[in-house]
Design a protein around this motif. Structure first.
Motif, PDB file in Angstrom:
ATOM      1  N   SER A 223       0.828  -1.208   0.000  1.00 29.23           N
ATOM      2  CA  SER A 223       0.000   0.000   0.000  1.00 29.23           C
ATOM      3  C   SER A 223       0.865   1.263   0.000  1.00 29.23           C
ATOM      4  CB  SER A 223      -0.926   0.008   1.226  1.00 29.23           C
ATOM      5  OG  SER A 223      -1.697   1.188   1.256  1.00 29.23           O
ATOM      6  N   GLU A 224       0.655   2.109  -1.010  1.00 28.45           N
ATOM      7  CA  GLU A 224       1.447   3.333  -1.149  1.00 28.45           C
ATOM      8  C   GLU A 224       1.124   4.387  -0.108  1.00 28.45           C
ATOM      9  OE1 GLU A 224      -0.364   1.941  -3.507  1.00 28.45           O
ATOM     10  OE2 GLU A 224       0.906   1.424  -5.224  1.00 28.45           O
ATOM     11  N   ILE A 230      -1.395   9.003  -2.158  1.00 27.74           N
ATOM     12  CA  ILE A 230      -2.802   8.632  -2.304  1.00 27.74           C
ATOM     13  C   ILE A 230      -3.050   8.349  -3.780  1.00 27.74           C
ATOM     14  CG2 ILE A 230      -5.196   9.435  -2.228  1.00 27.74           C
ATOM     15  CD1 ILE A 230      -4.607  10.941   0.279  1.00 27.74           C
ATOM     16  N   ILE A 231      -3.575   7.158  -4.063  1.00 25.31           N
ATOM     17  CA  ILE A 231      -3.851   6.748  -5.445  1.00 25.31           C
ATOM     18  C   ILE A 231      -5.349   6.530  -5.596  1.00 25.31           C
ATOM     19  CG2 ILE A 231      -3.445   5.012  -7.220  1.00 25.31           C
ATOM     20  CD1 ILE A 231      -0.713   4.546  -6.106  1.00 25.31           C
ATOM     21  N   SER A 232      -5.934   7.246  -6.532  1.00 30.31           N
ATOM     22  CA  SER A 232      -7.361   7.109  -6.824  1.00 30.31           C
ATOM     23  C   SER A 232      -7.545   6.727  -8.282  1.00 30.31           C
ATOM     24  CB  SER A 232      -8.093   8.419  -6.530  1.00 30.31           C
ATOM     25  OG  SER A 232      -8.045   8.726  -5.155  1.00 30.31           O
ATOM     26  N   VAL A 254      -1.108  11.046  -6.215  1.00 32.73           N
ATOM     27  CA  VAL A 254      -0.711  12.281  -5.524  1.00 32.73           C
ATOM     28  C   VAL A 254       0.374  11.921  -4.520  1.00 32.73           C
ATOM     29  CG1 VAL A 254      -1.482  14.257  -4.188  1.00 32.73           C
ATOM     30  CG2 VAL A 254      -3.064  13.154  -5.784  1.00 32.73           C
ATOM     31  N   LYS A 255       1.583  12.332  -4.816  1.00 36.52           N
ATOM     32  CA  LYS A 255       2.694  12.055  -3.918  1.00 36.52           C
ATOM     33  C   LYS A 255       2.726  13.083  -2.785  1.00 36.52           C
ATOM     34  CE  LYS A 255       5.480  10.071  -7.656  1.00 36.52           C
ATOM     35  NZ  LYS A 255       6.765  10.070  -8.376  1.00 36.52           N
ATOM     36  N   ASP A 256       3.247  12.672  -1.659  1.00 41.60           N
ATOM     37  CA  ASP A 256       3.341  13.548  -0.476  1.00 41.60           C
ATOM     38  C   ASP A 256       1.976  14.105  -0.078  1.00 41.60           C
ATOM     39  OD1 ASP A 256       6.135  13.213  -0.417  1.00 41.60           O
ATOM     40  OD2 ASP A 256       6.397  14.837  -1.871  1.00 41.60           O
ATOM     41  N   ALA A 257       0.924  13.306  -0.305  1.00 42.73           N
ATOM     42  CA  ALA A 257      -0.426  13.751   0.053  1.00 42.73           C
ATOM     43  C   ALA A 257      -0.673  13.611   1.547  1.00 42.73           C
ATOM     44  CB  ALA A 257      -1.464  12.943  -0.718  1.00 42.73           C
ATOM     45  N   ASP A 264       9.177   6.156   5.224  1.00 42.24           N
ATOM     46  CA  ASP A 264       9.775   6.974   4.164  1.00 42.24           C
ATOM     47  C   ASP A 264       9.840   6.153   2.872  1.00 42.24           C
ATOM     48  OD1 ASP A 264      12.571   5.698   3.901  1.00 42.24           O
ATOM     49  OD2 ASP A 264      12.460   6.152   6.040  1.00 42.24           O
ATOM     50  N   GLU A 265       9.993   6.850   1.769  1.00 43.53           N
ATOM     51  CA  GLU A 265       9.892   6.196   0.468  1.00 43.53           C
ATOM     52  C   GLU A 265      10.980   5.147   0.255  1.00 43.53           C
ATOM     53  OE1 GLU A 265       9.416   7.443  -4.272  1.00 43.53           O
ATOM     54  OE2 GLU A 265       9.233   8.947  -2.669  1.00 43.53           O
TER      55      GLU A 265
END
Length: 355
Positions: A223-224, A230-232, A254-257, A264-265
């Motif tokens: 899960s990202e 956040i992935i939609s 949306v990265k860093d949402a 951390d990444e």
């Protein structure tokens, strides 16, 4: 004969929509229920209520299917509902429903006490047009909701249902926030994956009040959201499990949402690489296949016994003990057996069977 005089028993169908979450309350459903009951009681109609919380586009609704079955059995003279949209808005199901009413000579009554007799061409066309408008309205609402969901994702807002383990949902901000206690479990799971520990063992380690399983740990690592993304728009449609996955170029990423994020990444990437490596590796029993590899099952828990070579016993082959752990970490006590002994037992059994 007046249409009302034809009606003795009605099927009252009530549905609270789950398409527009938050737009319809239990109070709305109660108002609809009272309104329809008042109509039935005023006209001295016997009634049976079919009530559920489902999408009007889903024809597999249990209460709806129950009502359809009873309509086919000619148990009702009419269907009483707020309007046709409450029963169905699906452009394939609507004509089937209308055709059933016409074939069984069943009337359709709305909360304004408008009675549709589908044997009459004008009523058929009027209700059919209503169905077309309902479907058009539904698709329009759906498109607007999809746009709002995409806009929310771009703003870093959470709109993907219940937040995953380790986060809580802030309704005022419409964002997810870290649950500090559960986040420690998430961090531990990622670290254990990086250390080469399998997801089943991680699940057992984390089972303290909440029962995890290996596949839930795997979903957690994949899960990202844990690295703040956040992935939609990932899924198209809806089925029992997750729906059909859209092409990746259609995803809204949306990265860093989510700030701060739990992982951390670089940690997220490393854990997922380790998970990929473990997926590619075969168990030792598959690397060194024997005649009984993957065949012998534990009679207590069903796990497949693996075959091992005991170098400390002159390379003797053995069926290993089971030792499978359940969700609480308790080991199965089924012991192993000498490989050749097991082979002899099997061959003797085959001889008996052949005779």
């Amino acid at each position: 004969m007046d249409l009302k005089e034809r009606i003795k028993r009605v099927a009252i169908y009530l549905r609270k929509s789950r398409d527009n979450e938050g737009e319809e309350s239990d109070e709305t459903l109660a108002k609809h229920r009272n309104r329809l009951l008042d109509i039935a009681k005023k006209n001295n109609w016997e009634y049976e209520i079919f009530q559920e919380v489902e999408s009007s586009m889903d024809s597999n609704r249990p209460e709806y299917q129950k009502m359809i079955h009873q309509l086919k059995e000619s148990l009702f003279d009419a269907v009483l509902s707020v309007n046709l949209a409450r029963v169905t808005r699906d452009d394939a199901e609507t004509p089937r429903f209308m055709r059933l009413l016409r074939e069984e000579d069943i009337l359709f009554v709305t909360d304004s006490e408008r009675i549709f007799d589908l044997e009459i061409q004008e009523d058929w066309q009027a209700l059919k047009f209503t169905g077309f408008v309902n479907n058009w309205e539904y698709e329009n609402i759906r498109a607007q909701l999809r746009k709002r969901k995409i806009d929310s994702a771009k703003m870093g807002r959470w709109s993907n249902g219940s937040p995953p383990f380790g986060y809580i949902y802030n309704r005022l901000e419409r964002k997810v926030e870290i649950d500090k206690e559960k986040a420690e479990g998430v961090k531990l799971a990622f670290q254990m994956v990086i250390d080469g520990i399998g997801v089943d063992n991680i699940a057992i380690h984390l089972n303290r009040g909440k029962l995890f399983q290996g596949h839930s740990i795997q979903r957690m690592i994949r899960s990202e959201i844990y690295k703040g993304w956040i992935i939609s728009n990932r899924l198209k449609g809806r089925n029992t499990y997750e729906g059909k996955i859209r092409p990746k170029e259609q995803w809204i990423i949306v990265k860093d949402a989510v700030k701060p994020c739990i992982i951390d990444e670089s940690t997220w990437n490393l854990a997922n690489e380790k998970l990929d490596q473990r997926k590619q590796l075969s168990p030792r029993a598959k690397q060194r296949r024997h005649g009984l590899s993957n065949i012998i099952k534990c009679a207590l828990c069903g796990r497949t016994h693996s075959v091992t070579i005991r170098k400390d016993r002159k390379n003797r082959k053995e069926i290993k003990p089971c030792n499978k752990k359940n969700l609480l970490g308790e080991r199965c006590h089924n012991k192993g057996i000498n490989y050749n002994t097991m082979m002899e037992l099997i061959i003797d059994s085959i001889r008996t069977k052949r005779k």
